[in-house]
Design a protein around this motif. Structure first.
Motif, PDB file in Angstrom:
ATOM      1  N   GLN A  26      17.010 -21.589 -45.637  1.00 44.06           N
ATOM      2  CA  GLN A  26      17.383 -21.420 -44.230  1.00 44.06           C
ATOM      3  C   GLN A  26      16.336 -20.576 -43.495  1.00 44.06           C
ATOM      4  N   TYR A  27      15.828 -19.577 -44.173  1.00 43.89           N
ATOM      5  CA  TYR A  27      14.812 -18.720 -43.574  1.00 43.89           C
ATOM      6  C   TYR A  27      13.551 -19.528 -43.267  1.00 43.89           C
ATOM      7  N   ALA A  32       9.951 -22.290 -39.264  1.00 48.37           N
ATOM      8  CA  ALA A  32       9.394 -23.523 -38.708  1.00 48.37           C
ATOM      9  C   ALA A  32       9.743 -23.653 -37.224  1.00 48.37           C
ATOM     10  N   LEU A  33      10.964 -23.291 -36.867  1.00 49.86           N
ATOM     11  CA  LEU A  33      11.368 -23.324 -35.457  1.00 49.86           C
ATOM     12  C   LEU A  33      10.535 -22.353 -34.629  1.00 49.86           C
ATOM     13  N   ALA A  34      10.276 -21.210 -35.183  1.00 50.37           N
ATOM     14  CA  ALA A  34       9.591 -20.151 -34.447  1.00 50.37           C
ATOM     15  C   ALA A  34       8.108 -20.434 -34.248  1.00 50.37           C
ATOM     16  N   ASN A  40       7.242 -14.433 -32.360  1.00 47.40           N
ATOM     17  CA  ASN A  40       8.027 -13.227 -32.639  1.00 47.40           C
ATOM     18  C   ASN A  40       9.510 -13.517 -32.843  1.00 47.40           C
ATOM     19  N   PHE A  41       9.886 -14.786 -32.844  1.00 47.09           N
ATOM     20  CA  PHE A  41      11.289 -15.168 -32.960  1.00 47.09           C
ATOM     21  C   PHE A  41      11.939 -14.595 -34.216  1.00 47.09           C
ATOM     22  N   ILE A  42      11.271 -14.707 -35.350  1.00 48.87           N
ATOM     23  CA  ILE A  42      11.836 -14.209 -36.614  1.00 48.87           C
ATOM     24  C   ILE A  42      12.098 -12.707 -36.508  1.00 48.87           C
ATOM     25  N   ILE A  43      11.120 -11.983 -36.020  1.00 52.21           N
ATOM     26  CA  ILE A  43      11.286 -10.531 -35.885  1.00 52.21           C
ATOM     27  C   ILE A  43      12.451 -10.224 -34.948  1.00 52.21           C
ATOM     28  N   GLU A  44      12.529 -10.937 -33.841  1.00 56.73           N
ATOM     29  CA  GLU A  44      13.598 -10.693 -32.867  1.00 56.73           C
ATOM     30  C   GLU A  44      14.973 -11.008 -33.450  1.00 56.73           C
ATOM     31  N   CYS A  87      22.455 -18.439 -41.338  1.00 56.89           N
ATOM     32  CA  CYS A  87      21.345 -18.859 -40.470  1.00 56.89           C
ATOM     33  C   CYS A  87      20.031 -18.204 -40.856  1.00 56.89           C
ATOM     34  N   ILE A  88      20.052 -16.935 -41.215  1.00 56.38           N
ATOM     35  CA  ILE A  88      18.792 -16.295 -41.580  1.00 56.38           C
ATOM     36  C   ILE A  88      18.496 -16.483 -43.064  1.00 56.38           C
TER      37      ILE A  88
END
Length: 150
Positions: A26-27, A32-34, A40-44, A87-88
């Motif tokens: 999932q991570y 891939a989306l980010a 910075n999506f993952i960090i956010e 999700c994460i």
């Protein structure tokens, strides 16, 4: 040369999350989306997770009469937390949440107390790992660096 070494460390640390069972596929999907939209999506999203996730566990800590809270409210809170953890891809935290849910359904007060402690422990470990990982990512900078072809 130093930047290349930092990027290698980031890759190795990321792989250790999977090798140690902290994260699952999932991570990878989140990454891939980010990649295309917001680097910075993952960090956010992970920062939001850690900022908001302890609130549910904290509200139960120290409460000895678990029946004071309605079971519906607990299950809703548990479900929303489970969804975010899924999700994460936080595998170890999710496994502990499943144990807590099983104890909750069985009205096993001792099991719930133990499970909440285990959730907190896994949550703290994951948080510490991500804090170090994100710090290293910031030091390394972006991975997609333009290469001069001339």
């Amino acid at each position: 040369m130093v930047i290349k070494s930092l990027h290698l460390q980031v890759q190795e640390m990321r792989q250790s999350f999977f090798d140690e069972g902290y994260l699952n596929s999932q991570y990878t999907q989140l990454e891939a989306l980010a990649k295309d939209t917001n680097p910075n999506f993952i960090i956010e999203i992970i920062t939001l997770y850690f900022r908001d996730s302890p609130n549910g566990a904290r509200s139960n800590r120290g409460t000895h009469d678990y029946q004071m809270h309605s079971s519906v409210r607990k299950q809703q809170r548990q479900a929303s937390y489970n969804i975010f953890v899924i999700c994460i891809g936080a595998s170890k935290v999710f496994k502990e949440l499943q144990k807590a849910n099983t104890s909750l359904k069985a009205s096993n007060t001792e099991g719930i107390k133990v499970a909440l402690g285990d959730i907190k422990k896994e949550h703290s470990k994951l948080r510490a790992k991500f804090e170090t990982y994100f710090q290293l990512m910031r030091q390394a900078g972006p991975t997609d660096v333009a290469v001069n072809s001339s």
